[in-house]
Design an enzyme around this catalytic site. Structure first.
Site, mmCIF file in Angstrom:
data_model
loop_
_atom_site.group_PDB
_atom_site.id
_atom_site.type_symbol
_atom_site.label_atom_id
_atom_site.label_comp_id
_atom_site.label_asym_id
_atom_site.label_seq_id
_atom_site.Cartn_x
_atom_site.Cartn_y
_atom_site.Cartn_z
ATOM 1 N N SER A 86 0.839 -1.205 0.000
ATOM 2 C CA SER A 86 0.000 0.000 0.000
ATOM 3 C C SER A 86 0.867 1.244 0.000
ATOM 4 O O SER A 86 2.098 1.167 0.128
ATOM 5 C CB SER A 86 -0.965 0.008 1.195
ATOM 6 O OG SER A 86 -0.313 0.418 2.366
ATOM 7 N N ILE A 124 3.158 4.376 -0.247
ATOM 8 C CA ILE A 124 4.393 4.728 -0.951
ATOM 9 C C ILE A 124 5.013 3.486 -1.608
ATOM 10 O O ILE A 124 5.474 3.533 -2.755
ATOM 11 C CB ILE A 124 5.386 5.403 0.028
ATOM 12 C CG1 ILE A 124 4.825 6.766 0.479
ATOM 13 C CG2 ILE A 124 6.765 5.574 -0.598
ATOM 14 C CD1 ILE A 124 5.604 7.430 1.618
ATOM 15 N N SER A 173 11.726 9.835 7.587
ATOM 16 C CA SER A 173 10.607 10.774 7.665
ATOM 17 C C SER A 173 11.132 12.144 8.067
ATOM 18 O O SER A 173 12.247 12.256 8.598
ATOM 19 C CB SER A 173 9.610 10.288 8.718
ATOM 20 O OG SER A 173 8.665 11.286 9.016
ATOM 21 N N TYR A 204 7.317 6.908 17.181
ATOM 22 C CA TYR A 204 7.558 6.834 15.727
ATOM 23 C C TYR A 204 8.772 7.693 15.378
ATOM 24 O O TYR A 204 9.678 7.243 14.669
ATOM 25 C CB TYR A 204 6.309 7.329 15.001
ATOM 26 C CG TYR A 204 6.431 7.410 13.504
ATOM 27 C CD1 TYR A 204 6.646 6.270 12.734
ATOM 28 C CD2 TYR A 204 6.309 8.630 12.828
ATOM 29 C CE1 TYR A 204 6.740 6.345 11.351
ATOM 30 C CE2 TYR A 204 6.398 8.711 11.451
ATOM 31 C CZ TYR A 204 6.615 7.573 10.715
ATOM 32 O OH TYR A 204 6.710 7.643 9.344
ATOM 33 N N LYS A 240 12.481 6.597 13.777
ATOM 34 C CA LYS A 240 13.050 7.156 12.542
ATOM 35 C C LYS A 240 14.387 7.859 12.830
ATOM 36 O O LYS A 240 15.299 7.812 12.008
ATOM 37 C CB LYS A 240 12.052 8.129 11.892
ATOM 38 C CG LYS A 240 10.762 7.454 11.384
ATOM 39 C CD LYS A 240 11.025 6.462 10.250
ATOM 40 C CE LYS A 240 9.743 5.921 9.641
ATOM 41 N NZ LYS A 240 9.950 4.981 8.535
ATOM 42 N N SER A 259 -1.402 8.168 1.903
ATOM 43 C CA SER A 259 -1.187 6.720 2.024
ATOM 44 C C SER A 259 -2.129 6.194 3.102
ATOM 45 O O SER A 259 -2.987 6.926 3.597
ATOM 46 C CB SER A 259 0.267 6.414 2.404
ATOM 47 O OG SER A 259 0.466 6.684 3.783
HETATM 48 N N1 LIG Z 1 2.723 8.751 4.396
HETATM 49 C C1 LIG Z 1 3.454 9.629 5.059
HETATM 50 O O1 LIG Z 1 2.995 10.742 5.385
HETATM 51 C C2 LIG Z 1 4.881 9.287 5.399
HETATM 52 C C3 LIG Z 1 5.751 10.331 5.730
HETATM 53 C C4 LIG Z 1 7.062 10.032 6.063
HETATM 54 C C5 LIG Z 1 7.505 8.722 6.046
HETATM 55 N N2 LIG Z 1 6.645 7.715 5.728
HETATM 56 C C6 LIG Z 1 7.159 6.342 5.738
HETATM 57 O O2 LIG Z 1 6.862 5.746 4.497
HETATM 58 C C7 LIG Z 1 6.858 4.326 4.652
HETATM 59 C C8 LIG Z 1 5.634 3.757 3.955
HETATM 60 O O3 LIG Z 1 4.477 4.182 4.638
HETATM 61 P P1 LIG Z 1 3.132 4.624 3.891
HETATM 62 O O4 LIG Z 1 2.934 6.055 4.158
HETATM 63 O O5 LIG Z 1 3.121 4.141 2.505
HETATM 64 O O6 LIG Z 1 2.052 3.844 4.804
HETATM 65 P P2 LIG Z 1 1.156 2.564 4.480
HETATM 66 O O7 LIG Z 1 0.544 2.192 5.778
HETATM 67 O O8 LIG Z 1 0.247 2.864 3.350
HETATM 68 O O9 LIG Z 1 2.195 1.459 4.019
HETATM 69 C C9 LIG Z 1 3.035 0.788 4.937
HETATM 70 C C10 LIG Z 1 3.504 -0.518 4.353
HETATM 71 O O10 LIG Z 1 4.319 -1.185 5.349
HETATM 72 C C11 LIG Z 1 3.840 -2.519 5.477
HETATM 73 N N3 LIG Z 1 4.084 -3.093 6.807
HETATM 74 C C12 LIG Z 1 3.594 -2.707 8.002
HETATM 75 N N4 LIG Z 1 3.980 -3.568 8.961
HETATM 76 C C13 LIG Z 1 4.738 -4.531 8.365
HETATM 77 C C14 LIG Z 1 5.408 -5.699 8.818
HETATM 78 N N5 LIG Z 1 5.362 -6.100 10.093
HETATM 79 N N6 LIG Z 1 6.089 -6.431 7.921
HETATM 80 C C15 LIG Z 1 6.122 -6.075 6.615
HETATM 81 N N7 LIG Z 1 5.501 -4.993 6.126
HETATM 82 C C16 LIG Z 1 4.818 -4.228 6.994
HETATM 83 C C17 LIG Z 1 2.338 -2.392 5.211
HETATM 84 O O11 LIG Z 1 1.767 -3.656 4.921
HETATM 85 C C18 LIG Z 1 2.351 -1.465 4.027
HETATM 86 O O12 LIG Z 1 2.649 -2.172 2.846
HETATM 87 C C19 LIG Z 1 6.898 4.066 6.162
HETATM 88 O O13 LIG Z 1 8.207 3.706 6.531
HETATM 89 C C20 LIG Z 1 6.532 5.423 6.740
HETATM 90 O O14 LIG Z 1 7.069 5.576 8.033
HETATM 91 C C21 LIG Z 1 5.351 7.977 5.395
#
Ligand SMILES: NC(=O)c1ccc[n+]([C@@H]2O[C@H](COP(=O)([O-])OP(=O)(O)OC[C@H]3O[C@@H](n4cnc5c(N)ncnc54)[C@H](O)[C@@H]3O)[C@@H](O)[C@H]2O)c1
Length: 323
Positions: free
Chosen positions: A46, A48, A176, A189, A193, A225
Site C-alpha cells: 500500500s 508509498i 521521515s 515513531y 526514525k 497513504s
Molecule cells: N505517508 C506519510 O505521510 C509518510 C511520511 C514520512 C515517512 N513515511 C514512511 O513511508 C513508509 C511507507 O508508509 P506509507 O505512508 O506508505 O504507509 P502505508 O501504511 O500505506 O504502508 C506501509 C507498508 O508497510 C507494510 N508493513 C507494516 N507492517 C509490516 C510488517 N510487520 N512487515 C512487513 N511490512 C509491513 C504495510 O503492509 C504497508 O505495505 C513508512 O516507513 C513510513 O514511516 C510515510
C-alpha cells in the site's frame, strides 16, 4: 506541461531539498538509470511502497515485492503487469513480516536465488503512531522500534554482505521528516526514525571503501497513504479512531517520483515535502530555536485537535474540522 514543470521544481513551489532539486532538473532520468535493475521493495502492499512498485515497473526495473499480505502483493503485481512492459517472471512476490527477523536470511536467499542478485533494497515498510506520550504504553514504543528500526536493520544486514561482495548496490531507507525533527503524537515513531537516521548515517561513512554502494535516506513530510489508518495508538492492537481525509497531503506519485530521481542520481539524503514543511527542514538546521517556536505553535494546535477527537493531521492545512 504543468505537471512536468512542477515535477522538476520549476512551478514556483519546491517540494524537494536543493540537491534533489538539482538532480530533478539536470540529473539522470530514472527511466534510463533504473531499467533492468533488480529492486526489492518492502511494504509494497500500500501507499508509498505500492506506488514505488508501479513507477519502478514503468521504468523497466525487475521487482521483488514484500509485505505481509500475499493477496495484496499479487494485486500490486497484476497492476504492474497491466501497465508496464514487464513479464510475469520479472516480478517476484515475496511475503515477508519485518517483525519475523529469523525469516529474513531465508527470504533474502530466495530473492537472490530468483534473480541472481539484488541491485537496490528499498526499506519502506513501517508504521506510524497517533497517541500522546502520557497515555502510551511502553509496549507500543517497543513495537515501533521492533518494526521500524530493528526490522529494517535486520533486512539490511542480510542484504549488505551481498552488496559489499559485488562492490555495488543501493540501500534506500524511507525515514521521515520526524526522523530529523519531531512531532506531537509521534514520540515513539519519531524516535524509531531518528534511530534509522543514526544507523544509516553511520553505516554510510563506514562504507567509504565501497564508492559504488549507495546508502540513502528519504525524509518525506506528509504523503497520501494508509499510514494514519495503520498507525499505532496508545495501546497495542487498538485501531486509530479517525484517520481523516488524506487529500491535503502530497500526492504519493509525486513523492515516489522524487525518490526515484534521487536514487537514479545517488542522492544520499532526500527531503521531500510540500510547503511550508520544506522550509521547516531548513529552519531546523539554521535557526533551531526559532523553528521550535513555530513548531510548538503548530504542535499545540495538533494536540488540541487530537484531544477534541478530530483529525489531528488536517489542522495544519485547513480549519480544524468539528467532530
Ligand atoms: N505517508 C506519510 O505521510 C509518510 C511520511 C514520512 C515517512 N513515511 C514512511 O513511508 C513508509 C511507507 O508508509 P506509507 O505512508 O506508505 O504507509 P502505508 O501504511 O500505506 O504502508 C506501509 C507498508 O508497510 C507494510 N508493513 C507494516 N507492517 C509490516 C510488517 N510487520 N512487515 C512487513 N511490512 C509491513 C504495510 O503492509 C504497508 O505495505 C513508512 O516507513 C513510513 O514511516 C510515510
Amino acid at each position: 506541461m504543468t505537471s512536468s514543470l512542477k515535477s522538476c521544481g520549476c512551478s514556483g513551489y519546491y517540494t524537494e531539498d536543493f540537491t534533489l532539486l538539482w538532480a530533478s532538473v539536470i540529473g539522470h532520468r530514472p527511466e534510463s538509470k533504473l531499467k533492468g535493475l533488480v529492486v526489492w521493495v518492502t511494504g509494497a502492499s500500500s501507499g508509498i511502497g505500492e506506488e514505488l512498485a508501479y513507477q519502478l515497473a514503468k521504468c523497466g526495473s525487475r521487482l521483488i515485492l514484500s509485505a505481509r499480505r500475499e493477496d495484496e502483493l499479487n494485486r500490486v503485481k497484476r497492476h504492474c503487469l497491466d501497465y508496464a512492459g514487464l513479464h510475469d517472471e520479472d516480478i517476484l512476490v515475496l511475503p515477508l513480516d519485518l517483525l519475523e527477523r529469523t525469516s529474513h536470511e531465508e527470504k533474502t536467499k530466495a530473492a537472490i536465488q530468483y534473480f541472481g542478485h539484488i541491485d537496490i533494497l528499498i526499506n519502506n515498510g513501517g508504521r506510524s503512531q497517533r497517541s500522546l506520550c502520557l497515555e502510551t504504553s511502553v509496549d507500543v514504543y517497543q513495537a515501533l522500534m521492533e518494526l521500524n528500526f530493528l526490522g529494517t536493520v535486520s533486512i539490511t544486514k542480510q542484504v549488505l554482505p551481498h552488496m559489499t561482495q559485488r562492490g555495488t548496490g543501493s540501500i534506500v531507507t524511507v525515514s521521515s521528516v520526524v526522523g530529523l525533527a519531531g512531532a506531537p503524537l509521534a514520540t515513539g515513531y519519531s524516535a524509531s526514525k531518528h534511530a534509522l537516521q543514526g544507523f544509516f548515517n553511520s553505516l554510510r561513512t563506514e562504507l567509504t571503501d565501497y564508492p559504488n554502494l549507495l546508502i540513502s535516506t528519504v525524509c518525506p513530510g506528509p504523503v497520501q497513504s494508509q499510514i494514519v489508518h495503520n498507525a499505532f495508538t496508545e495501546e497495542l492492537n487498538k485501531p486509530v479512531a479517525i484517520a481523516g481525509n488524506q487529500e491535503h497531503k502530497m500526492p504519493t506519485s509525486r513523492c515516489v517520483r522524487l525518490m526515484l530521481v534521487g536514487i537514479a542520481n545517488n542522492v544520499k539524503e532526500m527531503w521531500i515535502a510540500q510547503q511550508p514543511f520544506l522550509l521547516f527542514y531548513y529552519a531546523w538546521q539554521y535557526t533551531p530555536t526559532f523553528a521550535w517556536f513555530i513548531t510548538n505553535m503548530l504542535g499545540r494546535k495538533r494536540v488540541q485537535n487530537f484531544k477534541a477527537g478530530v483529525d489531528a493531521d488536517s489542522a495544519y492545512f485547513t480549519k480544524p474540522k468539528t467532530s
